[in-house]
Write a protein that holds these residues in place. Sequence first.
Motif, mmCIF file in Angstrom:
data_model
loop_
_atom_site.group_PDB
_atom_site.id
_atom_site.type_symbol
_atom_site.label_atom_id
_atom_site.label_comp_id
_atom_site.label_asym_id
_atom_site.label_seq_id
_atom_site.Cartn_x
_atom_site.Cartn_y
_atom_site.Cartn_z
ATOM 1 N N LYS A 9 56.658 -16.514 -16.316
ATOM 2 C CA LYS A 9 55.819 -16.775 -15.149
ATOM 3 C C LYS A 9 54.644 -17.660 -15.534
ATOM 4 C CE LYS A 9 56.835 -12.696 -12.499
ATOM 5 N NZ LYS A 9 56.299 -11.496 -11.856
ATOM 6 N N ARG A 10 54.204 -18.404 -14.562
ATOM 7 C CA ARG A 10 53.000 -19.183 -14.808
ATOM 8 C C ARG A 10 51.787 -18.276 -14.651
ATOM 9 N NH1 ARG A 10 53.092 -23.300 -10.480
ATOM 10 N NH2 ARG A 10 54.193 -21.611 -9.491
ATOM 11 N N TYR A 11 50.811 -18.564 -15.445
ATOM 12 C CA TYR A 11 49.581 -17.781 -15.353
ATOM 13 C C TYR A 11 48.462 -18.690 -14.908
ATOM 14 C CZ TYR A 11 51.505 -13.652 -17.494
ATOM 15 O OH TYR A 11 52.224 -12.537 -17.742
ATOM 16 N N ARG A 12 47.565 -18.147 -14.219
ATOM 17 C CA ARG A 12 46.400 -18.935 -13.821
ATOM 18 C C ARG A 12 45.161 -18.358 -14.462
ATOM 19 N NH1 ARG A 12 48.513 -19.549 -7.735
ATOM 20 N NH2 ARG A 12 49.944 -21.241 -8.208
ATOM 21 N N VAL A 13 44.351 -19.255 -14.872
ATOM 22 C CA VAL A 13 43.119 -18.826 -15.516
ATOM 23 C C VAL A 13 41.977 -19.351 -14.694
ATOM 24 C CG1 VAL A 13 41.740 -18.943 -17.585
ATOM 25 C CG2 VAL A 13 44.226 -18.900 -17.750
ATOM 26 N N LEU A 14 41.023 -18.536 -14.495
ATOM 27 C CA LEU A 14 40.010 -18.849 -13.501
ATOM 28 C C LEU A 14 38.617 -18.680 -14.048
ATOM 29 C CD1 LEU A 14 38.696 -18.263 -10.443
ATOM 30 C CD2 LEU A 14 39.250 -15.960 -11.140
ATOM 31 N N ALA A 15 37.759 -19.500 -13.584
ATOM 32 C CA ALA A 15 36.342 -19.298 -13.848
ATOM 33 C C ALA A 15 35.647 -19.305 -12.499
ATOM 34 C CB ALA A 15 35.798 -20.405 -14.738
ATOM 35 N N PRO A 16 35.538 -18.176 -11.834
ATOM 36 C CA PRO A 16 34.968 -18.170 -10.487
ATOM 37 C C PRO A 16 33.476 -18.440 -10.502
ATOM 38 C CG PRO A 16 35.341 -15.934 -11.217
ATOM 39 C CD PRO A 16 35.848 -16.823 -12.299
ATOM 40 N N GLY A 17 32.973 -18.799 -9.369
ATOM 41 C CA GLY A 17 31.559 -19.088 -9.240
ATOM 42 C C GLY A 17 30.729 -17.863 -9.540
ATOM 43 N N ALA A 26 34.162 -27.378 -17.555
ATOM 44 C CA ALA A 26 35.468 -27.688 -18.106
ATOM 45 C C ALA A 26 35.949 -28.977 -17.488
ATOM 46 C CB ALA A 26 36.437 -26.570 -17.780
ATOM 47 N N ARG A 27 36.591 -29.784 -18.257
ATOM 48 C CA ARG A 27 37.189 -30.985 -17.722
ATOM 49 C C ARG A 27 38.463 -31.236 -18.485
ATOM 50 N NH1 ARG A 27 35.976 -34.888 -21.863
ATOM 51 N NH2 ARG A 27 37.295 -36.390 -20.845
ATOM 52 N N ARG A 33 43.356 -30.866 -23.552
ATOM 53 C CA ARG A 33 42.488 -29.776 -23.975
ATOM 54 C C ARG A 33 41.397 -29.552 -22.954
ATOM 55 N NH1 ARG A 33 43.646 -29.001 -29.302
ATOM 56 N NH2 ARG A 33 44.784 -30.781 -30.068
ATOM 57 N N VAL A 34 40.692 -28.475 -23.125
ATOM 58 C CA VAL A 34 39.544 -28.238 -22.259
ATOM 59 C C VAL A 34 38.306 -28.296 -23.114
ATOM 60 C CG1 VAL A 34 38.532 -26.732 -20.557
ATOM 61 C CG2 VAL A 34 40.969 -26.635 -20.999
ATOM 62 N N ILE B 34 48.860 -22.154 -16.671
ATOM 63 C CA ILE B 34 49.533 -22.190 -17.966
ATOM 64 C C ILE B 34 50.935 -21.626 -17.801
ATOM 65 C CG2 ILE B 34 49.480 -21.319 -20.330
ATOM 66 C CD1 ILE B 34 46.470 -21.020 -20.046
ATOM 67 N N LEU B 183 29.984 -25.157 -8.120
ATOM 68 C CA LEU B 183 29.786 -23.718 -7.972
ATOM 69 C C LEU B 183 31.067 -22.986 -7.585
ATOM 70 C CD1 LEU B 183 26.350 -23.775 -6.119
ATOM 71 C CD2 LEU B 183 26.777 -23.280 -8.524
#
Lengths: 719, 208
Positions: A9-17, A26-27, A33-34, B34, B183
């Motif tokens: 499965k694909r996973y999502r990684v998040l950095a919420p506000g 992150a760019r 790479r990040v 990912i 944000l």
Amino acid sequence: MRRRTRVGKRYRVLAPGGAGRAVGAARRSADGRVPLGIMSVPSTTPHPAAANSGDGSGSARPTPRRDLGSSVWPRLEPLLPQVTKPIQYVGGELGAVVKDWDAAAVRWALMYPDAYEVGLPNQGVQILYEVLNELPDVLAERTYAVWPDLEKLMRARGVPQFTVDAHRSVRDFDVFGVSFSTELGYTNLLTAIDLAGIPLLAADRTDADPVIVAGGHAAFNPEPIADFVDAAVLGDGEEAVLEITTIVREWKAEGCPGGRDELLLRLARTESVYVPRFYDVDYLPDGRIQRVVPNRADVPFRVHKRTTMDLDAWPYPKKPLVPLAETVHERYAVEIFRGCTRGCRFCQAGMITRPVRERSITTVGQMVQQGLEFSGFHEVGLLSLSSADHSEIGDMCSGLAEQYAGTNVSLSLPSTRVDAFNIDLAQELSRNGRRTGLTFAPEGGSERIRKVINKMVSKEDLIRTVVTAYSNGWRQVKLYFMCGLPTETDADVLEIADMAHEVIRAGRAATGSKDIRCTVSIGGFVPKPHTPFQWASMTTPEVIDHRLRLLKQAINADRSLGRAIGFRYHDGEPSLIEGLLSRGDRRVGAVIRRVWENGGRFDGWSEHFSYQRWVDAAAEVLPAFGVDLDWYTTRERDELEVLPWDHLDSGLDKDWLWQDWQDSLSEYEQDDCRWTPCFDCGVCPSMDTEIQIGPTGKKLLPLTPINGAGLRIPAASPQ
Amino acid sequence: MPIAFSQGFTPHPKISYASAAPTGVASEAEYLEIGLREPVDPEQLRAALDAALSPGLDVLDAVVAAGGSLADRIEASYWRIELPEVDPAVLKDAVAAFAAAEEVQVERMTKQGRRTFDARAAVVKIDVIPAPETPFGAAAVPCAILELVVRQVTPSVRPDDVLSGLRAVADLEPPVSPRVIRLAQGTLTAQGAIVDPLDADRDGAAIV
């Protein structure tokens, strides 16, 4: 391995506000790479440096005296949005170490004097960084050459040369160690010293300045930078940095008796640290050196290189740095042996790193396992001066290929001799489906010139080896040659074209395909100190460029074959300057300084290198000494001339070197002492060392499967 | 991490970024997808990634993707732009002019070369908000703060494009480098609010 069984499965990684100020951005970078961005201005909006800054950087106000070791980040950060690839200056890589300044007794700043993308992967710096940081009371940080855009802003805002780890001013450290693989980093050294706020000349420095120590292969003749460095270390660095650390620690603990002079004297007394200021150079009326002698009673006449024996006892790097910005090598690199006695006469590395010391197959296996686990790299580079010469290279490659079968880990052997490469190796290297590039270096086009340089590889060997590679799925092979070798004629160079044509012809015949290529890459020969060619005259850039033009025509004379052959070369001019710097004496320091003052930076980069700037500086500075650029480069030296590095002992017997030079001119070959009796080059007896090679007879065992889901959480680096 | 690789001659790890912030811009809300070879616990994955990344680059949450494309759920971004030494009243006027315009043409260098495009239509919301008490230590220095909600379009309209737009309509020229922070990102409601794009996955994961 061409088909993947199942993609989960694909996973999502998040950095919420979240509330509060942003700390990171992150760019996406080109390589996926990040990286870390801490800047706050779109890079597409150039902003001229504000004359009256109110952005909190305080740059418009006079800077109060900083605490030693404090971070310059608050002043550096506002500059980063205005420069290219700011990510290279922020640090924080996996493997990076930041330690408490006040808790450290001895503090090292380590520099590779080129851009981050070239400097970060450097093995030497990574090893010393780790060796030093493993000591509880020692701190080591890294610094790299800053590009001219940032240099300009740093000068305008008074930001000093900084380390990327904790962004401390380089001047605050006790020791500033600079590793030179090539002399073309000398101008970058001057930039770093100057930006750091350290006086350019060693003679002008005070107790408030770090001791600047040069290392690396170029340090075997540090005379051109003798005025700018305080000391130079010859040979292997692992134990040398520990010895220097001990001396600095004791001297500081005693309250720095005698100041800087006393510290340098203690270093010099080890007989393995060269302190140029303790030696006087006298010249003859014709410009040659008369003698180099100590100007103090308790300083040795000759300084000896360091040799680290038993590489298994020094299994570094253990925690390789994983770069944030794109770099030239992104792999876990392990040195499988050090030293080389193949005896190629042009090769300084092979001469000054003797004897051969192998790392055992089991240590290599363990280092690879730990290094990959720590870093997550997908490529393993088995480094050495001639990797296929390891006594157990076959078992090593098959063992590693077996251990990593079914993963995306690929193996590469960056330096592979034509005569040591075989079909088994080819298959192990390509087992995971991915073929890293193959480069072979016959170095000389004709049998005759290969005898002169003692690179005894036959044309048949080369064709057979390259065909092996093509038959095993490689589509492209790179062949490396030199131009401008001693005794070389146009005909020697033109034979490169014949060789390339035959490679393509044989490759097409063996594979039945037209889809194979080779690249012919030509470098200019540069005579180096401590080699049999140290007396040789250089060929002028005009002659080299002429030969390269003839070669290009010859390659393309056959349209069909020529289409399959790429041709890359460096023209003769940069090589001539490298020649000036590598065999220069202290007088060349004035040329380096003049070039630097006239804007010379990043001389290893063709877009920054200016031949004219070097020629002009040499013409301005050298006549006062009665010498000129040609005197240093195209002039042949005679047997009795005192060479600028004669007082620096690489272990090689000067008489043996001269004899080998004479053998070269009579096209007489020299064997390898690993397989034939000792030929008395002088290194082992004078350095009290010996050849350390296998086979051990051991094999690599299968790896135990990694736990559970295969997730591994890296240990946090010490703060 | 048992990361999946693309097929082909040079396999690449399967990572994709949805609308990554430009260089030099701070962000508190970046998202990436990912591909893995085998299921792992999302919290363990988060912790492993966070430990490997640089200080300041924090991985805050991970969920199992229930389906659909992450990019489809990134409809808009919420930005804050701090403009030191800009008078809030001046900014207000500029913003009013920008908001009143039908379209605002701006120029930017892209990979395809210099492009001219409209920076107005994608801007869903643009407001000047009051500055906090002492934003930059020096109380005497004014600072105007702009908040934006910008729809994800092609070519993307970035905060610097909006600043270029303010320059175009009202000659607003910030004397020092603005500080830009993303944000939030996510789906856009009719009211102009942004919804966490992972919400749907959280629900989906619960069902699985």
